[in-house]
Design an enzyme around this catalytic site. Structure first.
Site, PDB file in Angstrom:
ATOM      1  CE  LYS A 154      -4.794  -1.524   1.778  1.00 50.64           C
ATOM      2  NZ  LYS A 154      -5.421  -2.845   2.141  1.00 50.64           N
ATOM      3  CE  LYS A 201       1.520   2.351   3.884  1.00 53.01           C
ATOM      4  NZ  LYS A 201       2.230   1.043   3.508  1.00 53.01           N
ATOM      5  CB  THR A 230      -0.920   0.024   1.151  1.00 49.48           C
ATOM      6  OG1 THR A 230      -1.684  -0.996   1.308  1.00 49.48           O
ATOM      7  CG2 THR A 230      -1.876   1.302   1.195  1.00 49.48           C
TER       8      THR A 230
HETATM    9  P1  NAD Z   1       5.871  -5.908   7.322  1.00 47.93           P
HETATM   10  O1  NAD Z   1       6.876  -4.931   7.812  1.00 47.93           O
HETATM   11  O2  NAD Z   1       5.451  -7.319   8.097  1.00 47.93           O
HETATM   12  O3  NAD Z   1       6.766  -6.616   6.290  1.00 47.93           O
HETATM   13  C1  NAD Z   1       7.239  -5.792   5.252  1.00 47.93           C
HETATM   14  C2  NAD Z   1       8.682  -6.507   4.916  1.00 47.93           C
HETATM   15  O4  NAD Z   1       9.443  -5.761   3.981  1.00 47.93           O
HETATM   16  C3  NAD Z   1       9.479  -6.600   6.165  1.00 47.93           C
HETATM   17  O5  NAD Z   1       9.726  -7.974   6.404  1.00 47.93           O
HETATM   18  C4  NAD Z   1      10.786  -5.840   5.776  1.00 47.93           C
HETATM   19  O6  NAD Z   1      12.045  -6.367   6.548  1.00 47.93           O
HETATM   20  C5  NAD Z   1      10.733  -5.883   4.507  1.00 47.93           C
HETATM   21  N1  NAD Z   1      11.547  -4.725   3.960  1.00 47.93           N
HETATM   22  C6  NAD Z   1      11.671  -3.568   4.207  1.00 47.93           C
HETATM   23  N2  NAD Z   1      12.476  -2.696   3.276  1.00 47.93           N
HETATM   24  C7  NAD Z   1      12.989  -3.551   2.472  1.00 47.93           C
HETATM   25  C8  NAD Z   1      13.975  -3.661   1.278  1.00 47.93           C
HETATM   26  N3  NAD Z   1      14.477  -2.391   1.013  1.00 47.93           N
HETATM   27  N4  NAD Z   1      14.101  -4.573   0.698  1.00 47.93           N
HETATM   28  C9  NAD Z   1      13.651  -5.617   0.960  1.00 47.93           C
HETATM   29  N5  NAD Z   1      12.873  -5.975   2.062  1.00 47.93           N
HETATM   30  C10 NAD Z   1      12.546  -4.808   2.883  1.00 47.93           C
HETATM   31  O7  NAD Z   1       4.568  -5.377   6.801  1.00 47.93           O
HETATM   32  P2  NAD Z   1       3.130  -6.256   6.241  1.00 47.93           P
HETATM   33  O8  NAD Z   1       2.018  -6.158   7.325  1.00 47.93           O
HETATM   34  O9  NAD Z   1       3.558  -7.495   5.377  1.00 47.93           O
HETATM   35  O10 NAD Z   1       2.625  -4.984   5.130  1.00 47.93           O
HETATM   36  C11 NAD Z   1       3.323  -4.910   3.765  1.00 47.93           C
HETATM   37  C12 NAD Z   1       2.526  -3.894   2.927  1.00 47.93           C
HETATM   38  O11 NAD Z   1       1.185  -4.613   2.702  1.00 47.93           O
HETATM   39  C13 NAD Z   1       2.239  -2.620   3.471  1.00 47.93           C
HETATM   40  O12 NAD Z   1       2.473  -1.701   2.652  1.00 47.93           O
HETATM   41  C14 NAD Z   1       1.025  -2.670   4.198  1.00 47.93           C
HETATM   42  O13 NAD Z   1       0.431  -1.356   4.279  1.00 47.93           O
HETATM   43  C15 NAD Z   1       0.284  -3.613   3.198  1.00 47.93           C
HETATM   44  N6  NAD Z   1      -0.993  -4.264   3.865  1.00 47.93           N
HETATM   45  C16 NAD Z   1      -0.706  -4.841   5.196  1.00 47.93           C
HETATM   46  C17 NAD Z   1      -1.873  -5.795   5.724  1.00 47.93           C
HETATM   47  C18 NAD Z   1      -1.869  -6.425   6.861  1.00 47.93           C
HETATM   48  O14 NAD Z   1      -2.986  -6.745   7.396  1.00 47.93           O
HETATM   49  N7  NAD Z   1      -0.429  -6.459   7.458  1.00 47.93           N
HETATM   50  C19 NAD Z   1      -2.953  -5.794   4.808  1.00 47.93           C
HETATM   51  C20 NAD Z   1      -3.246  -5.142   3.620  1.00 47.93           C
HETATM   52  C21 NAD Z   1      -1.978  -4.236   3.088  1.00 47.93           C
END
Ligand code: NAD
Length: 291
Positions: free
Chosen positions: A162, A237, A87
């Protein structure tokens, strides 16, 4: 398909595992050390992207997406497709779309709804922006990771859908939590409250599928000490993204603005950082009308 998957966190990890389970050849990369069933790990984002038919990114925000795009786009094979499921702000989605177009790559912004349960169960909803060709390439992967994919329009349209959805989610969670806190003070049993609201006109995803009260409704982060789940800072966010977009589109969104202020207070000045976004309930529980 040969798939590169970058960002294997709460969401990306189970999504990548589902692709591997469905028989795709998945190479992953994350800054943190992670192990995902069926996914072989690369030493860098560029290495994970090299030779892939499709590269999927699932990252925290637009700035990180742009940085990762700079690393992977030069490594990707001409004609391959970049699918960003994070997102992010509409501007970052459009900027990466332009960057891919000038490198002879296809791009889809495809943020998701459905949370970690949807990611693990392969029941996410994808809202996609991009060309028909790009959407068609990504569709079989959406079918594995989700139950529905809506092609919303050109690049950026997925992110627009979204942030509108998540503005509703933030407002609804706040309303559900404050209603539980009011019900407590009125002496209403929480299970009875759930039984009524979940089958009445106050029903919602936050009440029925992700109930913020522990021990009530289906399993949710409330039953796990409010460990995320969907972290309060990620909700903040998304609410900020919706208010930025509302500002630039001149849309009147007073409820979204209030929800943004509430989550900002919770995350930045209280103990909300690192808690699930449903932890507004214990916050309300401790407060009175004038404190
Ligand atoms: P998260 O923090 O668990 O996962 C993000 C991952 O990205 C982490 O493992 C981190 O180490 C990795 N990362 C960060 N910088 C990086 C880089 N430069 N290179 C490689 N890896 C890198 O977050 P999440 O909950 O998995 O969410 C991910 C996305 O999905 C976000 O944009 C969030 O808004 C969206 N989202 C989350 C949910 C939810 O319920 N968790 C639902 C819908 C959408």
């Amino acid at each position: 398909m040969k798939i590169g998957f970058i960002g294997l966190g709460n969401m990306g990890g189970p999504m990548a595992a589902n692709l591997a389970k469905a028989g795709h050849q998945v190479t992953g990369f994350d800054m943190a050390e992670v192990e995902i069933d069926g996914v072989s790990m690369a030493a860098s984002a560029a290495e994970a992207a090299t030779g892939a038919d499709v590269v999927i990114t699932m990252l925290p925000n637009g700035q990180i997406l742009r940085a990762v795009a700079d690393q992977i786009i030069p490594a990707m094979t001409a004609g391959a497709t970049l699918v960003d499921c994070s997102t992010v702000d509409v501007d970052s989605a459009r900027a990466v779309a332009e960057q891919t177009a000038s490198s002879d790559l296809l791009f889809v912004d495809a943020p998701v709804s459905g949370g970690i349960g949807g990611a693990a169960g392969g029941t996410l909803t994808f809202m996609a922006g991009g060309s028909d060709d790009a959407f068609a390439t990504a569709s079989p992967l959406f079918d594995v990771m989700g139950q529905k994919a809506v092609h919303c329009g050109a690049a950026g349209a997925g992110q627009s859908a979204k942030i509108c959805n998540n503005m509703i989610l933030g407002v609804t969670m706040a309303a559900t939590c404050e209603a539980f806190a009011l019900a407590d003070k009125l002496g209403l049993d929480r299970q009875k409250m759930f039984d009524v609201v979940s089958t009445s006109s106050g029903y919602s995803w936050t009440m029925n599928a992700y109930c913020p009260a522990p021990g009530v409704g289906p399993q949710s982060p409330a039953d796990n000490d409010y460990k995320p789940g969907f972290a309060a800072e990620l909700m903040l966010k998304d609410l900020r993204l919706s208010q930025q977009a509302a500002e630039s589109a001149d849309a009147d969104t007073p409820m979204g603005e209030l929800a943004q202020a509430l989550y900002a207070q919770f995350v930045e000045n209280e103990n909300g950082l690192g808690m699930d976004f449903s932890a507004l309930l214990p916050r309300f529980e401790k407060r009175g009308r004038r404190s």
